[in-house]
Write a protein that holds these residues in place. Structure first.
Motif, mmCIF file in Angstrom:
data_model
loop_
_atom_site.group_PDB
_atom_site.id
_atom_site.type_symbol
_atom_site.label_atom_id
_atom_site.label_comp_id
_atom_site.label_asym_id
_atom_site.label_seq_id
_atom_site.Cartn_x
_atom_site.Cartn_y
_atom_site.Cartn_z
ATOM 1 N N ARG A 73 0.834 -1.206 0.000
ATOM 2 C CA ARG A 73 0.000 0.000 0.000
ATOM 3 C C ARG A 73 0.872 1.261 0.000
ATOM 4 N NH1 ARG A 73 -2.952 -3.501 3.242
ATOM 5 N NH2 ARG A 73 -2.096 -2.665 5.176
ATOM 6 N N TRP A 74 1.968 1.200 0.742
ATOM 7 C CA TRP A 74 2.897 2.333 0.748
ATOM 8 C C TRP A 74 3.464 2.570 -0.673
ATOM 9 C CZ3 TRP A 74 8.112 2.640 -0.463
ATOM 10 C CH2 TRP A 74 8.745 3.843 -0.123
ATOM 11 N N THR A 75 3.813 1.476 -1.343
ATOM 12 C CA THR A 75 4.355 1.578 -2.712
ATOM 13 C C THR A 75 3.323 2.197 -3.658
ATOM 14 O OG1 THR A 75 5.725 -0.367 -2.322
ATOM 15 C CG2 THR A 75 5.345 0.252 -4.619
ATOM 16 N N ALA A 76 2.089 1.717 -3.551
ATOM 17 C CA ALA A 76 1.028 2.271 -4.404
ATOM 18 C C ALA A 76 0.841 3.758 -4.113
ATOM 19 C CB ALA A 76 -0.280 1.505 -4.180
ATOM 20 N N LEU A 82 3.643 10.308 -7.262
ATOM 21 C CA LEU A 82 4.419 10.629 -8.472
ATOM 22 C C LEU A 82 3.484 10.970 -9.620
ATOM 23 C CD1 LEU A 82 7.190 7.855 -8.357
ATOM 24 C CD2 LEU A 82 7.461 10.299 -7.872
ATOM 25 N N SER A 83 2.360 10.257 -9.693
ATOM 26 C CA SER A 83 1.407 10.512 -10.773
ATOM 27 C C SER A 83 0.792 11.895 -10.628
ATOM 28 C CB SER A 83 0.323 9.428 -10.775
ATOM 29 O OG SER A 83 -0.479 9.544 -11.932
ATOM 30 N N LYS A 84 0.462 12.264 -9.385
ATOM 31 C CA LYS A 84 -0.086 13.618 -9.157
ATOM 32 C C LYS A 84 0.920 14.674 -9.609
ATOM 33 C CE LYS A 84 -3.609 12.958 -5.684
ATOM 34 N NZ LYS A 84 -3.346 11.572 -5.187
ATOM 35 N N ALA A 85 2.199 14.402 -9.391
ATOM 36 C CA ALA A 85 3.242 15.376 -9.726
ATOM 37 C C ALA A 85 3.465 15.494 -11.238
ATOM 38 C CB ALA A 85 4.544 14.990 -9.031
ATOM 39 N N CYS A 86 2.938 14.554 -12.015
ATOM 40 C CA CYS A 86 3.117 14.628 -13.483
ATOM 41 C C CYS A 86 1.761 14.747 -14.179
ATOM 42 C CB CYS A 86 3.913 13.433 -14.008
ATOM 43 S SG CYS A 86 3.119 11.831 -13.753
ATOM 44 N N GLY A 87 0.784 15.296 -13.482
ATOM 45 C CA GLY A 87 -0.524 15.525 -14.109
ATOM 46 C C GLY A 87 -1.269 14.240 -14.417
ATOM 47 N N GLY A 88 -1.107 13.248 -13.567
ATOM 48 C CA GLY A 88 -1.827 11.982 -13.770
ATOM 49 C C GLY A 88 -1.243 11.119 -14.866
ATOM 50 N N CYS A 89 0.088 11.182 -15.056
ATOM 51 C CA CYS A 89 0.712 10.463 -16.180
ATOM 52 C C CYS A 89 0.857 8.963 -15.913
ATOM 53 C CB CYS A 89 2.068 11.069 -16.518
ATOM 54 S SG CYS A 89 3.374 10.641 -15.354
ATOM 55 N N LEU A 90 0.605 8.515 -14.672
ATOM 56 C CA LEU A 90 0.770 7.083 -14.366
ATOM 57 C C LEU A 90 -0.590 6.436 -14.113
ATOM 58 C CD1 LEU A 90 3.754 7.299 -11.830
ATOM 59 C CD2 LEU A 90 3.878 6.790 -14.277
ATOM 60 N N VAL A 91 -0.757 5.238 -14.635
ATOM 61 C CA VAL A 91 -1.922 4.407 -14.333
ATOM 62 C C VAL A 91 -1.454 3.354 -13.334
ATOM 63 C CG1 VAL A 91 -3.657 2.826 -15.258
ATOM 64 C CG2 VAL A 91 -2.831 4.761 -16.661
ATOM 65 N N ILE A 92 -2.071 3.335 -12.157
ATOM 66 C CA ILE A 92 -1.628 2.379 -11.135
ATOM 67 C C ILE A 92 -2.574 1.193 -11.110
ATOM 68 C CG2 ILE A 92 -1.254 2.055 -8.648
ATOM 69 C CD1 ILE A 92 -0.639 5.419 -9.494
ATOM 70 N N ASP A 93 -2.000 -0.002 -11.156
ATOM 71 C CA ASP A 93 -2.819 -1.218 -11.156
ATOM 72 C C ASP A 93 -2.174 -2.236 -10.214
ATOM 73 O OD1 ASP A 93 -4.918 -2.841 -11.736
ATOM 74 O OD2 ASP A 93 -4.487 -3.051 -13.885
ATOM 75 N N ARG A 94 -3.012 -3.093 -9.660
ATOM 76 C CA ARG A 94 -2.502 -4.087 -8.706
ATOM 77 C C ARG A 94 -3.038 -5.462 -9.064
ATOM 78 N NH1 ARG A 94 -3.358 -0.672 -3.093
ATOM 79 N NH2 ARG A 94 -2.499 -2.545 -2.140
ATOM 80 N N PRO A 95 -2.502 -6.072 -10.133
ATOM 81 C CA PRO A 95 -2.972 -7.401 -10.539
ATOM 82 C C PRO A 95 -2.644 -8.440 -9.477
ATOM 83 C CG PRO A 95 -0.993 -6.824 -11.758
ATOM 84 C CD PRO A 95 -1.404 -5.588 -10.987
ATOM 85 N N ARG A 96 -3.545 -9.386 -9.278
ATOM 86 C CA ARG A 96 -3.303 -10.405 -8.239
ATOM 87 C C ARG A 96 -3.809 -11.760 -8.707
ATOM 88 N NH1 ARG A 96 -7.551 -6.910 -5.771
ATOM 89 N NH2 ARG A 96 -5.839 -5.543 -5.286
#
Ligand SMILES: [Zn+2]
Length: 446
Positions: A73-76, A82-96
């Protein structure tokens, strides 16, 4: 209409200012990205990871402060910031996936934490950096004792997060995936989750840089090896047909799987950007008798390498924290050399930026020329390429040695005998950035 070489490069060539064709030319933007890697940021990530006590795959997943769940959770959260700092440039996903196995005796959830930076040109083409968040002590089934995993593999996770911090400030034609994996110590499960995820997305994965144990420069043998990193790569690819194997045995290719040419690309990248820091290519899929998360990616058909420090200290890996006969055992923070880790991370950053900025390698590379004095290569053009380099080397040479450039989709090397060398082709983009070299036929296809 594009011409090659560009005017500025043609002038430099005439002035003799450009390195020989066999050397990668440094790109100022990529050099700046590599330079932006911060030893302090890497150290802060490792400190935070160690603070979760243990990150064993079967450890607590609900505590807010201890165990692999809190660490994920800390990593996410870091990726979110980081995504907020680049205008939402990252899509975060947690496949399981829920798995059982020899080292997971009751069903357990294996969850990876991914940040995806979609490419602005060809988002389906993907380059990946990975490290594993899980840790262990002497008994691989011990999920409760403190297992700091500062170097194995806090160092790899720190490199992934730092690459995300630096590269998310920039735009690339291809997609970059920052992958923090689980379940490595229990059987390389997180790499399999990632491979299945990539297949489901239909990604064309061009490179996987798996970082596992990359932060220590003080070997158990007492040496300090702080100017080199080992890059392990397989020489042949899985999934060869009987026909492919027969062709490879006849004409060669056992040294030129795409994973191996990715390793050569990393060696060139170090030479171009890292000022004396070297890649030691190891012609082996992993350390002897051991494994890593690059393996499931290779099995899935993706070019993948493993980066590991040049000289390991086994007293600090997979050990209960203790002192015996004056020797301190355990994978603690003081065993990580941050300036060294920063160099390995900078190599990753430069390679990811280079791969994601350059066009992909050409496809369907063919070679002809038997019983003639010349050798002809041909290929299907790569999207975004303005030129190609045809490479050759002595059959006993580890690195590509000579190149000729063309803007066509075929080139005949006059007076270069097909019998005597190995050949390959790379794509060149408008900024002069190149893809890895692709060896002809099924043996070398990316
Ligand atoms: Zn590891």
């Amino acid at each position: 209409m594009k011409t090659w070489p560009p005017a500025a490069l043609a002038f430099a060539l005439a002035a003799g200012a450009v390195p020989a064709a066999a050397e990668m030319r440094p790109d100022p933007e990529i050099a700046a990205a590599a330079k932006a890697v911060s030893p302090a940021d890497l150290g802060a990530t490792i400190h935070a990871l160690v603070g979760f006590g243990t990150r064993h795959t079967l450890s607590d997943t609900t505590s807010p402060t201890r165990g692999i769940g809190a660490a994920r959770r800390w990593t996410a959260g870091r990726f979110d910031a980081l995504s907020k700092a680049c205008g939402g440039c990252l899509v975060i996903d947690r496949p399981r996936q829920t798995v059982t196995g020899a080292r997971i005796t009751t069903p357990a959830v294996i969850e990876d934490v991914l940040a995806i930076q979609p490419g602005v040109g060809d988002p389906n083409r993907v380059v990946i950096i990975s490290g594993h968040i899980d840790s262990r002590v002497t008994d691989v089934m011990n999920a409760t004792s403190d297992a700091p995993g500062a170097n194995d593999d806090g160092s790899g996770v720190a490199a992934v997060l730092e690459a995300a911090r630096v590269l998310s400030q920039r735009k690339f034609p291809a997609t970059i995936v920052y992958a923090v994996l689980s379940g490595e110590e229990q059987g390389l499960y997180g790499g399999k989750v990632l491979a299945d995820y990539a297949k489901a997305k239909g990604w064309r994965v061009e490179a996987v840089l798996n970082n596992d144990i990359i932060g220590n420069a003080h070997g158990q043998d007492g040496k300090v090896e702080d100017q080199a990193v080992r890059v392990f790569s397989e020489g042949t690819r899985p999934g060869e047909t009987d026909k492919d194997i027969a062709a490879r045995r006849r004409t060669g290719g056992e040294l030129d799987a795409p994973s191996r040419n990715l390793a050569r690309y990393l060696a060139d990248t170090a030479d171009a950007y890292l000022g004396g820091f070297k890649v030691r290519m190891i012609y082996r899929a992993d350390r002897f008798g051991r494994g890593g998360d690059q393996a499931p990616m290779q099995e899935a058909g993706y070019p993948a390498v493993r980066l590991t420090e040049a000289d390991e200290n086994y007293d600090r890996q997979h050990q209960d924290l203790r002192t015996e006969h004056g020797i301190a055992y355990g994978d603690v923070e003081s065993g990580v050399d941050l300036p060294y880790l920063a160099r390995v991370t900078a190599l990753n950053v430069a390679a990811l930026a280079g791969l994601a900025s350059a066009p992909p390698p050409p496809t369907d590379v063919k070679i002809a020329g038997a019983v003639t004095p010349d050798t002809t290569l041909s290929w299907t053009p790569a999207p975004g390429a303005v030129a190609y380099k045809v490479w050759w080397r002595e059959t006993t040479a580890p690195r590509w040695e000579h190149a000729e450039t063309t803007t066509a989709a075929t080139l005949t090397l006059k007076g270069v005998n097909i019998d005597d060398y190995f050949f390959g082709v790379s794509s060149v983009g408008p900024r002069g950035l190149e893809s890895p070299v692709e060896f002809p036929g099924a043996a070398g296809a990316f």
